[in-house]
Design a protein around this motif. Structure first.
Motif, PDB file in Angstrom:
ATOM      1  N   ALA A 258       0.836  -1.206   0.000  1.00  0.00           N
ATOM      2  CA  ALA A 258       0.000   0.000   0.000  1.00  0.00           C
ATOM      3  C   ALA A 258       0.865   1.248   0.000  1.00  0.00           C
ATOM      4  O   ALA A 258       0.555   2.233  -0.683  1.00  0.00           O
ATOM      5  N   ARG A 259       1.962   1.207   0.772  1.00  0.00           N
ATOM      6  CA  ARG A 259       2.871   2.359   0.784  1.00  0.00           C
ATOM      7  C   ARG A 259       3.519   2.556  -0.584  1.00  0.00           C
ATOM      8  O   ARG A 259       3.635   3.678  -1.075  1.00  0.00           O
ATOM      9  N   GLU A 260       3.949   1.434  -1.185  1.00  0.00           N
ATOM     10  CA  GLU A 260       4.627   1.529  -2.480  1.00  0.00           C
ATOM     11  C   GLU A 260       3.687   1.998  -3.574  1.00  0.00           C
ATOM     12  O   GLU A 260       4.101   2.692  -4.508  1.00  0.00           O
ATOM     13  N   ASN A 261       2.427   1.615  -3.484  1.00  0.00           N
ATOM     14  CA  ASN A 261       1.455   1.984  -4.517  1.00  0.00           C
ATOM     15  C   ASN A 261       0.870   3.376  -4.302  1.00  0.00           C
ATOM     16  O   ASN A 261       0.106   3.856  -5.138  1.00  0.00           O
ATOM     17  N   THR A 262       1.204   3.984  -3.178  1.00  0.00           N
ATOM     18  CA  THR A 262       0.718   5.345  -2.941  1.00  0.00           C
ATOM     19  C   THR A 262       1.453   6.309  -3.866  1.00  0.00           C
ATOM     20  O   THR A 262       2.684   6.364  -3.857  1.00  0.00           O
ATOM     21  N   PRO A 263       0.765   7.042  -4.706  1.00  0.00           N
ATOM     22  CA  PRO A 263       1.445   7.962  -5.632  1.00  0.00           C
ATOM     23  C   PRO A 263       2.159   9.085  -4.884  1.00  0.00           C
ATOM     24  O   PRO A 263       1.731   9.493  -3.796  1.00  0.00           O
ATOM     25  N   VAL A 264       3.227   9.543  -5.493  1.00  0.00           N
ATOM     26  CA  VAL A 264       3.983  10.644  -4.907  1.00  0.00           C
ATOM     27  C   VAL A 264       3.113  11.896  -4.906  1.00  0.00           C
ATOM     28  O   VAL A 264       2.421  12.200  -5.888  1.00  0.00           O
ATOM     29  N   VAL A 265       3.139  12.604  -3.814  1.00  0.00           N
ATOM     30  CA  VAL A 265       2.392  13.862  -3.709  1.00  0.00           C
ATOM     31  C   VAL A 265       3.281  14.977  -4.252  1.00  0.00           C
ATOM     32  O   VAL A 265       4.415  15.154  -3.788  1.00  0.00           O
ATOM     33  N   TYR A 266       2.768  15.699  -5.247  1.00  0.00           N
ATOM     34  CA  TYR A 266       3.545  16.758  -5.885  1.00  0.00           C
ATOM     35  C   TYR A 266       2.965  18.129  -5.556  1.00  0.00           C
ATOM     36  O   TYR A 266       1.751  18.280  -5.402  1.00  0.00           O
ATOM     37  N   VAL A 267       3.860  19.078  -5.476  1.00  0.00           N
ATOM     38  CA  VAL A 267       3.458  20.487  -5.490  1.00  0.00           C
ATOM     39  C   VAL A 267       3.517  20.907  -6.951  1.00  0.00           C
ATOM     40  O   VAL A 267       4.580  20.871  -7.576  1.00  0.00           O
ATOM     41  N   GLN A 268       2.366  21.239  -7.507  1.00  0.00           N
ATOM     42  CA  GLN A 268       2.302  21.527  -8.933  1.00  0.00           C
ATOM     43  C   GLN A 268       2.948  22.867  -9.252  1.00  0.00           C
ATOM     44  O   GLN A 268       3.010  23.766  -8.408  1.00  0.00           O
ATOM     45  N   GLN A 269       3.460  22.958 -10.461  1.00  0.00           N
ATOM     46  CA  GLN A 269       4.063  24.206 -10.918  1.00  0.00           C
ATOM     47  C   GLN A 269       3.044  25.339 -10.823  1.00  0.00           C
ATOM     48  O   GLN A 269       1.931  25.235 -11.303  1.00  0.00           O
ATOM     49  N   GLY A 270       3.447  26.414 -10.183  1.00  0.00           N
ATOM     50  CA  GLY A 270       2.557  27.555 -10.010  1.00  0.00           C
ATOM     51  C   GLY A 270       1.827  27.570  -8.682  1.00  0.00           C
ATOM     52  O   GLY A 270       1.218  28.583  -8.324  1.00  0.00           O
ATOM     53  N   ASP A 271       1.864  26.440  -7.934  1.00  0.00           N
ATOM     54  CA  ASP A 271       1.216  26.423  -6.619  1.00  0.00           C
ATOM     55  C   ASP A 271       2.016  27.269  -5.623  1.00  0.00           C
ATOM     56  O   ASP A 271       3.254  27.324  -5.676  1.00  0.00           O
ATOM     57  N   ILE A 272       1.301  27.921  -4.723  1.00  0.00           N
ATOM     58  CA  ILE A 272       1.954  28.771  -3.713  1.00  0.00           C
ATOM     59  C   ILE A 272       2.449  27.889  -2.573  1.00  0.00           C
ATOM     60  O   ILE A 272       1.674  27.168  -1.932  1.00  0.00           O
ATOM     61  N   ILE A 273       3.739  27.937  -2.323  1.00  0.00           N
ATOM     62  CA  ILE A 273       4.327  27.167  -1.218  1.00  0.00           C
ATOM     63  C   ILE A 273       4.275  27.973   0.069  1.00  0.00           C
ATOM     64  O   ILE A 273       3.892  27.460   1.125  1.00  0.00           O
ATOM     65  N   VAL A 274       4.655  29.239  -0.030  1.00  0.00           N
ATOM     66  CA  VAL A 274       4.619  30.129   1.137  1.00  0.00           C
ATOM     67  C   VAL A 274       3.879  31.402   0.729  1.00  0.00           C
ATOM     68  O   VAL A 274       4.381  32.162  -0.111  1.00  0.00           O
ATOM     69  N   PRO A 275       2.705  31.647   1.271  1.00  0.00           N
ATOM     70  CA  PRO A 275       1.993  32.889   0.933  1.00  0.00           C
ATOM     71  C   PRO A 275       2.720  34.108   1.479  1.00  0.00           C
ATOM     72  O   PRO A 275       3.448  34.031   2.473  1.00  0.00           O
ATOM     73  N   ALA A 276       2.540  35.233   0.810  1.00  0.00           N
ATOM     74  CA  ALA A 276       3.154  36.485   1.262  1.00  0.00           C
ATOM     75  C   ALA A 276       2.646  36.832   2.659  1.00  0.00           C
ATOM     76  O   ALA A 276       1.456  36.724   2.951  1.00  0.00           O
ATOM     77  N   GLY A 277       3.568  37.255   3.529  1.00  0.00           N
ATOM     78  CA  GLY A 277       3.205  37.648   4.887  1.00  0.00           C
ATOM     79  C   GLY A 277       3.160  36.507   5.880  1.00  0.00           C
ATOM     80  O   GLY A 277       2.931  36.740   7.070  1.00  0.00           O
ATOM     81  N   GLN A 278       3.413  35.285   5.443  1.00  0.00           N
ATOM     82  CA  GLN A 278       3.367  34.141   6.354  1.00  0.00           C
ATOM     83  C   GLN A 278       4.763  33.801   6.849  1.00  0.00           C
ATOM     84  O   GLN A 278       5.747  33.943   6.126  1.00  0.00           O
ATOM     85  N   VAL A 279       4.830  33.351   8.108  1.00  0.00           N
ATOM     86  CA  VAL A 279       6.111  32.958   8.690  1.00  0.00           C
ATOM     87  C   VAL A 279       6.566  31.651   8.060  1.00  0.00           C
ATOM     88  O   VAL A 279       5.788  30.702   7.901  1.00  0.00           O
ATOM     89  N   ILE A 280       7.828  31.589   7.686  1.00  0.00           N
ATOM     90  CA  ILE A 280       8.383  30.406   7.033  1.00  0.00           C
ATOM     91  C   ILE A 280       8.681  29.353   8.092  1.00  0.00           C
ATOM     92  O   ILE A 280       9.487  29.566   9.001  1.00  0.00           O
TER      93      ILE A 280
END
Length: 748
Positions: A258-280
């Motif tokens: 089940a672990r091996e068949n779990t697809p990799v979770v991706y951050v898609q191109q253009g997705d916001i990783i850290v919004p402006a004004g948020q603590v890193i």
């Protein structure tokens, strides 16, 4: 003032066309192409890096420059999938009916022994029956441990479960067994073994649940004796065991799967990783760090590598342009600009498809209109250039649509693009109708699907039946999308760049075109003249590597302005007086030279492409109307006045021919008219006339603004002579061999 007008117009046209041949402009366009390649590949090969610290506040949105794996989210998804895995149970076939049959055989045998008292028999049964049941289980477990049919952990779990679920037979049962007759025991054997077999055929995790059903099953059996029924119930309960056991190893293996068949979770191109004004947070920082998106140190090597890579791609196109120029068919800057736009449109389409593509659905990439650039370049520019650009586009696709981590190229998309591009070029390079584009699109669909199937068979481990069907479907749709885009974009390029594709030229050559019908109906002589000029100019143009089809179609329209005043042109003066005989030569001159300007205006009204209009406007250049000039001089002399005009007043306004095609049509126009004016032309007359016409235009500097060479003029002269001899074969008189008079011998 009037005399300077032609030269001023020529200067204007020269400056207007100057950028098309400017070397500086060409270098700038190649730099633009370099920037285009660099910018299109940078998001994949040189992703943006960020200078951030944990605990700091982000000044702007930090956006994923490319699709990146989220390791922490992937681990969480894997653990969630593992937790959802239910415990795995293994069913073990125990064959307990055999144990029951053996016990009853023992009871039957012992009960028949009269030497042993009933109390002793009861004592024996109380010891032997439980021991038999325990031994059967122990022997079963031992045998399977030795054979390795089941894991040791499963055998331990089985032994533990059966031991915990052991059934104790009441003592009074043992006292009842010796009282059973042989017939009762035999009857019990049939019923008890049957019930045990039926119950053990079910999946039993708790023997007690199966034992609860025994009383009812025995009561409804064929046993009549109460004692037999009571004894049978107890023996069956004791014989029954669980046959479905918790399998720890299988459960662990299922969780791992089940672990091996779990697809990799991706951050898609253009997705916001850290919004402006948020603590890193540390999590955000780790995500960027794991994907090498932090500016830990200054490293310009990837940028330099990409720049060199893009430079090599541009260098390939530049070298091809240089070789073409050396072969005598150079590309101008307008064509280079169009090539850049085609590349830009293709690259934009690649990135649009890239947005739909994800790590879980990489086959969305086959939706890309892979053959778009190759088809446009083939139809609008050149087939040889299309082959070169197909390779470059394949490389670009393999980078842009690459979903493989730690790899630069995805050979699958590159191979797919190359195959469909070459297929499209082969199917469309001789296109003469727009329906050919549709046929080429269908062929790209088929060959694209075949390519995908081949790639799937080469790498079948990562594909499922459903993903294969999706990939084939998207490849087919991509081919149709390519066809639609080509048909939609061609009018844009034809209008914007004044490009005349072969498809457009064939459409314009249709005699049912309103202007050609007008020419045929109102000026049949001019129509016939135009057709003849088309035949001559096409042959001459193809002989020097120019566009023969453009010359033919341009010839059809080059004299369309004569429909304004058809009777003033000699080819239309059948059975009528020449009106020029009774009007002032200056007016005649104005009428004659107006047909070029009138033709251009009429073509503009019907929205004919600029290259066709240019031929109509430039085929006479700034040539001199000798006849009307000398007629005007003669009239002035007869009236005893000084001429108030110069030779420049009796010249066409131009411009001079700017292209080889316009120059060839102009020569063919003069040749056809001159040959037609001869009564019975001979081969020598035709040859002399052609050379005279070309030499006259050359001496009059009519070819100064086009790139015709002296060698090409010789080829044109020879080709026109052969073509005229073929067209006017029945009219040309070949010189007969003149027999020399025989000398009579003098008599001595």
């Amino acid at each position: 003032m009037i005399s300077k007008e032609p030269s001023q117009r020529n200067s204007f046209y020269s400056r207007l066309a100057g950028w098309k041949s400017s070397r500086g402009t060409r270098y700038i366009l190649f730099v633009v192409l370099l920037v285009l390649f660099y910018g299109s590949l940078a998001p994949n090969l040189v992703p943006q890096r960020f200078d951030i610290q944990v605990g700091a506040v982000s000044e702007k949105d930090i956006v994923a420059p490319m699709q990146i794996p989220n390791n922490k989210a992937t681990l969480q998804a894997q653990e969630t999938a593992a937790e959802k895995v239910e415990a795995v149970y293994t069913i073990v076939s125990m064959h307990r009916d055999t144990v029951m049959s053996q016990m009853l055989e023992r009871i039957e045998s012992l009960n028949q022994d009269d030497q042993i008292s009933s109390s002793d028999k009861a004592q024996i049964y109380s010891q032997e029956i439980p021991q038999r049941i325990r031994n059967s289980v122990a022997n079963f477990i031992r045998n399977h441990r030795e054979s390795g049919n089941y894991s040791a952990q499963l055998m331990d779990e089985m032994q533990k479960t059966i031991s915990n679920q052991t059934y104790s037979i009441p003592e009074e049962t043992f006292l009842k067994i010796p009282r059973l007759s042989t017939e009762e025991v035999q009857q019990m054997s049939q019923v008890a073994t049957s019930i045990v077999s039926r119950l053990m055929s079910d999946q039993i995790t708790d023997a007690q649940s199966a034992r609860a059903r025994v009383a009812e099953m025995v009561s409804t059996s064929s046993l009549n004796s109460r004692t037999a029924r009571e004894v049978s119930q107890e023996l069956i309960r004791a014989t029954l065991t669980a046959n479905k056991f918790y399998d720890e190893e299988a459960t662990k293996a299922a969780k791992v799967e089940a672990r091996e068949n779990t697809p990799v979770v991706y951050v898609q191109q253009g997705d916001i990783i850290v919004p402006a004004g948020q603590v890193i947070t540390q999590e955000m920082y780790t995500l960027l760090d794991e994907n090498n998106l932090l500016k830990n140190e200054v490293n310009y090597w990837p940028q330099l590598g990409l720049l060199l890579f893009a430079f090599l791609l541009v260098l390939g196109i530049y070298v091809f342009f240089r070789q073409n120029a050396q072969r005598g068919t150079p590309y101008n800057n307008s064509q280079l600009l169009m090539l850049i736009l085609i590349f830009a449109i293709s690259i934009i389409s690649f990135h649009l498809v890239r947005i739909l593509q994800t790590g879980n659905f990489p086959y969305f990439g086959y939706l890309v209109p892979a053959a778009l650039g190759a088809m446009l370049i083939t139809v609008l520019l050149d087939i040889h250039l299309a082959y070169v650009c197909s390779v470059i586009l394949s490389i670009l696709v393999s980078v842009i649509l690459n979903m493989r981590q730690n790899e630069i190229f995805d050979y699958q998309f590159g191979m797919f693009t190359l195959v469909v591009s070459l297929t499209a070029i082969h199917c469309i390079h001789r296109a003469s109708q727009r329906s050919t584009i549709l046929k080429a699109g269908i062929m790209t669909c088929l060959f694209g699907a075949l390519t995908v199937l081949a790639l799937v068979l080469l790498d079948d481990e990562s594909w499922t039946r459903m993903t294969v069907m999706y990939a084939l479907g998207f490849a087919f749709i991509g081919g149709l999308l390519t066809t639609v885009l080509v048909l939609g974009l061609m009018p844009f390029f034809e209008t914007t760049f004044g490009i005349l594709s072969a498809l457009k030229l064939v459409e314009l050559s249709n005699p049912n075109h309103p202007l050609l019908r007008k020419l045929l109906i109102e000026t049949p002589g001019t129509y016939h003249h135009s057709v003849m000029v088309g035949n001559l100019s096409e042959a001459a143009a193809e002989a020097i590597g120019a566009d023969g089809l453009l010359c033919r179609v341009g010839s059809y329209y080059h004299d369309i302005g004569k429909t304004k005043r058809p009777g003033y042109f000699i080819e239309n003066q059948n059975h009528m007086e020449n009106p020029h005989d009774s009007i002032d030569p200056k007016l005649s001159k104005s009428i004659i030279i107006a047909h070029a300007r009138d033709g251009v205006e009429m073509q503009k009204e019907y929205k004919l492409p600029k290259p066709i209009r240019d031929i109509a406007e430039q085929h006479h250049g700034t040539t001199f109307l000798h006849f009307f000039y000398h007629k005007a001089l003669k009239l002035a002399e007869e009236h005893g006045v000084e001429p108030d005009f110069t030779e420049d007043d009796f010249r066409y306004p131009g411009p001079k021919a700017q292209t080889k095609e316009a120059a060839v049509v102009g020569i063919a126009d003069s040749v056809e008219a001159a040959v037609r004016s001869l009564n019975k032309p001979t081969v020598e007359q035709v040859e002399t006339m052609i050379e005279k016409i070309i030499k006259g235009r050359l001496d009059d500097h009519q070819f100064n603004e086009c790139d015709l060479t002296m060698k090409e003029l010789d080829v044109i002269a020879q080709t026109l002579k052969e073509a005229v001899m073929g067209i006017f074969h029945s009219r040309i008189e070949y010189p007969e061999d003149i027999k020399k008079p025989e000398l009579k011998e003098k008599k001595v």
